[in-house]
Design a protein around this motif. Structure first.
Motif, PDB file in Angstrom:
ATOM      1  N   ILE B 169       0.660  -1.237  -0.067  1.00  0.00           N
ATOM      2  CA  ILE B 169       0.048  -0.118  -0.084  1.00  0.00           C
ATOM      3  C   ILE B 169       0.859   1.266  -0.020  1.00  0.00           C
ATOM      4  CG2 ILE B 169      -1.565   1.303   1.532  1.00  0.00           C
ATOM      5  CD1 ILE B 169      -2.874  -1.520   2.279  1.00  0.00           C
ATOM      6  N   ALA B 170       1.978   1.253   0.859  1.00  0.00           N
ATOM      7  CA  ALA B 170       2.818   2.309   0.846  1.00  0.00           C
ATOM      8  C   ALA B 170       3.483   2.999  -0.435  1.00  0.00           C
ATOM      9  CB  ALA B 170       3.805   2.321   2.119  1.00  0.00           C
ATOM     10  N   ALA B 171       3.868   1.572  -1.049  1.00  0.00           N
ATOM     11  CA  ALA B 171       4.381   2.251  -2.316  1.00  0.00           C
ATOM     12  C   ALA B 171       3.686   2.183  -3.540  1.00  0.00           C
ATOM     13  CB  ALA B 171       5.678   1.034  -2.468  1.00  0.00           C
ATOM     14  N   ALA B 172       2.525   1.493  -3.681  1.00  0.00           N
ATOM     15  CA  ALA B 172       1.874   1.449  -4.594  1.00  0.00           C
ATOM     16  C   ALA B 172       0.995   2.635  -4.837  1.00  0.00           C
ATOM     17  CB  ALA B 172       0.610   0.248  -4.573  1.00  0.00           C
ATOM     18  N   PHE B 173       0.361   3.276  -3.601  1.00  0.00           N
ATOM     19  CA  PHE B 173      -0.357   4.421  -3.534  1.00  0.00           C
ATOM     20  C   PHE B 173       0.502   5.847  -4.402  1.00  0.00           C
ATOM     21  CE2 PHE B 173      -2.466   7.850  -1.064  1.00  0.00           C
ATOM     22  CZ  PHE B 173      -3.578   7.898  -1.811  1.00  0.00           C
ATOM     23  N   GLY B 176       1.119   4.823  -7.908  1.00  0.00           N
ATOM     24  CA  GLY B 176      -0.445   5.170  -8.929  1.00  0.00           C
ATOM     25  C   GLY B 176      -0.701   6.597  -9.068  1.00  0.00           C
ATOM     26  N   ILE B 177      -0.517   7.201  -8.176  1.00  0.00           N
ATOM     27  CA  ILE B 177      -0.507   8.841  -8.399  1.00  0.00           C
ATOM     28  C   ILE B 177       0.364   9.411  -9.548  1.00  0.00           C
ATOM     29  CG2 ILE B 177      -0.212  10.926  -7.388  1.00  0.00           C
ATOM     30  CD1 ILE B 177      -1.467   9.695  -4.848  1.00  0.00           C
ATOM     31  N   VAL B 178       1.479   8.959  -9.716  1.00  0.00           N
ATOM     32  CA  VAL B 178       2.425   9.450 -10.502  1.00  0.00           C
ATOM     33  C   VAL B 178       1.989   9.030 -11.785  1.00  0.00           C
ATOM     34  CG1 VAL B 178       4.714   9.322 -11.127  1.00  0.00           C
ATOM     35  CG2 VAL B 178       4.570   9.729  -8.703  1.00  0.00           C
ATOM     36  N   LEU B 179       1.341   7.776 -12.049  1.00  0.00           N
ATOM     37  CA  LEU B 179       1.494   7.031 -13.074  1.00  0.00           C
ATOM     38  C   LEU B 179      -0.200   7.798 -13.798  1.00  0.00           C
ATOM     39  CD1 LEU B 179       1.834   3.256 -12.260  1.00  0.00           C
ATOM     40  CD2 LEU B 179       2.623   4.557 -14.353  1.00  0.00           C
ATOM     41  N   ALA B 243      -0.979   0.050 -10.897  1.00  0.00           N
ATOM     42  CA  ALA B 243      -1.772   0.001 -12.160  1.00  0.00           C
ATOM     43  C   ALA B 243      -3.189   0.389 -11.888  1.00  0.00           C
ATOM     44  CB  ALA B 243      -1.561  -0.983 -13.000  1.00  0.00           C
ATOM     45  N   TYR B 244      -3.880  -0.338 -10.814  1.00  0.00           N
ATOM     46  CA  TYR B 244      -5.154   0.044 -10.715  1.00  0.00           C
ATOM     47  C   TYR B 244      -5.343   1.435  -9.901  1.00  0.00           C
ATOM     48  CZ  TYR B 244      -6.593  -4.810 -11.723  1.00  0.00           C
ATOM     49  OH  TYR B 244      -6.769  -5.949 -12.628  1.00  0.00           O
ATOM     50  N   ILE B 245      -4.546   1.463  -8.975  1.00  0.00           N
ATOM     51  CA  ILE B 245      -4.583   2.851  -8.295  1.00  0.00           C
ATOM     52  C   ILE B 245      -4.654   4.136  -9.177  1.00  0.00           C
ATOM     53  CG2 ILE B 245      -3.599   4.368  -6.550  1.00  0.00           C
ATOM     54  CD1 ILE B 245      -4.028   2.150  -4.917  1.00  0.00           C
ATOM     55  N   ALA B 246      -3.857   3.904 -10.449  1.00  0.00           N
ATOM     56  CA  ALA B 246      -3.455   4.930 -11.309  1.00  0.00           C
ATOM     57  C   ALA B 246      -4.804   5.098 -11.794  1.00  0.00           C
ATOM     58  CB  ALA B 246      -2.433   4.381 -12.344  1.00  0.00           C
ATOM     59  N   GLU B 247      -5.704   4.037 -12.296  1.00  0.00           N
ATOM     60  CA  GLU B 247      -6.816   4.311 -12.973  1.00  0.00           C
ATOM     61  C   GLU B 247      -7.882   4.920 -12.037  1.00  0.00           C
ATOM     62  OE1 GLU B 247      -5.833   4.301 -16.124  1.00  0.00           O
ATOM     63  OE2 GLU B 247      -7.470   3.554 -16.909  1.00  0.00           O
ATOM     64  N   ILE B 248      -7.778   4.711 -10.872  1.00  0.00           N
ATOM     65  CA  ILE B 248      -8.966   5.037  -9.953  1.00  0.00           C
ATOM     66  C   ILE B 248      -8.495   6.643  -9.973  1.00  0.00           C
ATOM     67  CG2 ILE B 248      -9.453   5.038  -7.589  1.00  0.00           C
ATOM     68  CD1 ILE B 248      -9.234   1.908  -7.481  1.00  0.00           C
ATOM     69  N   VAL B 249      -7.463   7.020  -9.380  1.00  0.00           N
ATOM     70  CA  VAL B 249      -6.887   8.278  -9.246  1.00  0.00           C
ATOM     71  C   VAL B 249      -7.475   9.145 -10.651  1.00  0.00           C
ATOM     72  CG1 VAL B 249      -4.986   9.916  -8.960  1.00  0.00           C
ATOM     73  CG2 VAL B 249      -5.058   7.786  -7.521  1.00  0.00           C
ATOM     74  N   ARG B 250      -6.963   8.440 -11.796  1.00  0.00           N
ATOM     75  CA  ARG B 250      -7.179   9.204 -13.036  1.00  0.00           C
ATOM     76  C   ARG B 250      -8.714   9.578 -13.124  1.00  0.00           C
ATOM     77  NH1 ARG B 250      -8.046   8.123 -18.527  1.00  0.00           N
ATOM     78  NH2 ARG B 250      -8.520   5.884 -18.227  1.00  0.00           N
ATOM     79  N   PHE B 295      -7.269  -1.595  -1.773  1.00  0.00           N
ATOM     80  CA  PHE B 295      -6.087  -1.807  -0.590  1.00  0.00           C
ATOM     81  C   PHE B 295      -6.894  -3.115  -0.042  1.00  0.00           C
ATOM     82  CE2 PHE B 295      -4.838   2.812   0.375  1.00  0.00           C
ATOM     83  CZ  PHE B 295      -3.868   2.563  -0.711  1.00  0.00           C
ATOM     84  N   ILE B 296      -8.185  -3.317   0.190  1.00  0.00           N
ATOM     85  CA  ILE B 296      -8.684  -4.596   0.799  1.00  0.00           C
ATOM     86  C   ILE B 296      -8.226  -5.709  -0.148  1.00  0.00           C
ATOM     87  CG2 ILE B 296     -10.819  -5.767   1.101  1.00  0.00           C
ATOM     88  CD1 ILE B 296     -11.903  -2.985   2.548  1.00  0.00           C
TER      89      ILE B 296
END
Lengths: 246, 365
Positions: B169-173, B176-179, B243-250, B295-296
């Protein structure tokens, strides 16, 4: 014009095939107050949005206070520091309080200490007559109050030029006056260069040095307010005035 | 206004508009169909619950031998868990040293909990993390301060699952935002790179990424060079989730009106200032629910490292079940780890809801 703070020469812009600005030549003197009017879609908003590069022009040159607008990001940043803008829909930051909205630019862009920025912000909030709303969020204010906060936010940056993009057209009628009053005060007290896209003809008569009429991307006519309203020369100007003055 | 529009003095609320009876009638018996469904649900509960309670609690064996459990199989054999819980929780970590992973786990959980509290949202949080990580690292590896050295190949169970999730979580978040920002960049090279990354990673199952990380990757390493298997699994999980976080943040970024960008630009904020102070705070607030879901999902997906033989909670419980002495009590094992997974996931879910409420400030709706 020797002391022109804005100089636009042969500016052209297209949205796809649509020619939105045609051969715009405009010089604005330091301290001059200009009102731009014209029918919807005539390019008047696009014109002033080119001045702080919210829109990119494709031909011609725009020089603001000695700096030419190019793709160079540093020049764009430098110009934006000197040019304030007030939008039709306020564009306040809803997640920040009024005071935070006002101090954000000064602390982050001008690197002022927070205490100094707050002090200046309170001064400008008093000037737009809402110092008591400093700790509220924009969503808790009326439209007129929000627009006055937006004006104060621009003033906090100490701009040399203020651009107003239809500042009263999204407001309920009873709130138009409070915003116009602030703008009139600003024009009369500060000596700041102002470009204002608006259809408030009373405001134009009161403060404008020059009125510019645009249609289909061109500047059709420009004149002093009294001459412009009383003796329009161009047929399109006459038609437009007859439509808005009922 | 005519006189008959003047409201009368307030009347008391009509009787029968509150209370148990009304609630029952409205929610459960409001129509024939609802009455039927209520009856059906009640019948199903009656059928299922008593045997379940009986198996779980009443006839369960809390202590005893496998033989005693096998003699009466009408109740759960919690004696299996009582006997094996240390192995399930801490794997092959030396038995008498298992207070160390326990303490490390507690420190890790405390660090995460502190990160979730607004009062720690400042520069001090970095210190908390450094201290937390150093303390858990020292406890797990040992070799200093008189602690015996324990190789990470012996680690297992809950600390592994937590480690993979927390670092994941700490690294993917942030990644993901940068992506997400990269995918909306004006620079075509950056945009293409981010799109390719996101589509490639999202297009393959996590399992295949884990396989690649554990089997294929070493083939490309030069002789004598190796990255820890656990670390490789961790990287695979991070890359996958990002990759998933990136799409959510987008999605969140796209919901921010253009006027917010223009307002920020007009006061002269640079791109990164604008993103940090104006756009991301609003965009991330919008996507708290799907981010928490991701995250879950990540927390549960760490159980997939079982296929590359990493001893996470899932593999330790399966190994415990395979013990000849305790054969046949897998249901109990699954219920036990299921409860552990649920506890963590439910905590995350509740935190997400609290966060949504708290970040709602200033939006009068």
């Amino acid at each position: 014009m020797a002391d022109a703070i804005i100089r636009m020469s042969d500016v052209n812009k297209w949205y796809g095939q649509f020619h939105v600005l045609r051969n715009i030549n405009l010089e604005v003197a330091r301290g001059e107050r200009i009102v731009i009017c014209g029918p919807s879609g005539s390019g008047k908003s696009t014109l002033i949005r080119c001045i702080n590069r919210l829109e990119e022009h494709q031909q011609g040159s725009i020089v603001v206070d000695g700096t030419e607008l190019t793709n160079d990001l540093r020049q764009i940043d430098a110009i934006r520091r000197d040019v304030g803008m007030v939008f039709q829909h306020f564009n306040l930051f809803p997640h920040l309080t009024v005071l935070e909205n006002l101090t954000l630019g000064p602390t982050w862009v001008l690197k002022q200490p927070l205490a100094q920025a707050r002090e200046a912000a309170m001064k400008y909030l008093e000037r737009v007559r809402i110092p008591d709303q400093a700790d509220k969020y924009p969503g808790q204010l009326s439209g007129g109050q929000q627009q006055r906060v937006a004006i104060a936010r621009s003033l906090c940056m100490n701009p040399k030029i203020m651009l107003f993009d239809e500042p009263t057209s999204a407001l309920d009628p009873e709130m138009v006056k409070e915003v116009l009053d602030v703008m009139v005060g600003l024009a009369q007290e500060s000596g700041m260069t102002m470009l204002c896209v608006t259809h408030e003809m009373g405001f134009a008569r009161k403060v404008a040095d020059r009125v510019i009429f645009m249609d289909r991307g061109e500047i059709i006519e420009e004149n002093s307010p009294d001459a412009f309203f009383d003796h329009p020369r161009n047929e399109r100007t006459k038609l437009f005035l007859s439509q808005i003055l009922h | 206004m005519s006189a008959d529009h003047i409201p009368e003095d307030g009347l008391p609320p009509p009787t029968g508009h509150a209370g148990m009876r009304r609630w029952l009638r409205e929610r459960l018996f409001s129509s024939p169909l609802n009455t039927l469904l209520t009856a059906l649900a009640a019948w199903l509960l009656l059928m299922a619950l008593p045997p379940l309670v009986e198996w779980l609690f009443i006839r369960a064996h809390w202590t005893g031998t496998p033989a005693a459990c096998r003699a009466d199989t009408s109740g759960a054999c919690w004696a299996f868990i009582a006997d094996k819980h240390r192995f399930i929780l801490f794997g092959t970590y030396p038995y008498e040293q298992q207070w160390r992973p326990m303490l490390a786990t507690a420190i890790m959980i405390a660090t995460v909990v502190a990160s979730g509290m607004r009062r720690f949202w400042n520069a001090g949080l970095v210190l908390i993390w450094v201290a937390g990580l150093a303390a858990s690292g020292v406890l797990m590896w040992g070799g200093v301060l008189g602690l015996a050295r324990v190789e990470d190949t012996l680690w297992g169970g809950l600390p592994i699952t937590l480690m993979l999730s927390v670092f994941g979580i700490a690294a993917a978040f942030p990644l993901g935002i940068v992506l997400a920002l990269g995918r909306r960049s004006r620079m075509p090279a950056i945009r293409t790179l981010c799109v390719v990354y996101i589509e490639l990673i999202r297009g393959v199952p996590l399992i295949s990424l884990l396989f690649m990380a554990s089997v294929m990757l070493p083939l490309f390493f030069p002789e004598g060079f190796d990255i820890d298997k656990l670390l490789r699994a961790q990287i695979a999980i991070i890359l996958f989730t990002a990759a998933y976080i990136a799409e959510i943040v987008r999605g969140g970024l796209q919901a921010i009106p253009k006027g917010q960008y223009e307002g920020a630009e007009s006061i002269g904020l640079s791109y990164w200032q604008m993103m940090r102070k104006i756009i991301l705070p609003q965009a991330l607030r919008l996507v708290v629910p799907p981010i928490v879901s991701t995250f879950i999902g990540l927390f549960k997906d760490t159980s997939l490292v079982i296929i590359i033989g990493t001893f996470d909670l899932m593999l330790t419980v399966k190994t415990a079940m395979a013990d000849i002495a305790w054969r046949g009590f897998s249901a109990e094992g699954y219920v036990f780890v299921g409860l552990i997974y649920f506890a963590f996931c439910f905590a995350m879910s509740r935190y997400g809801r609290a966060l949504e409420k708290r970040l709602g400030t200033g939006y009068s709706r």
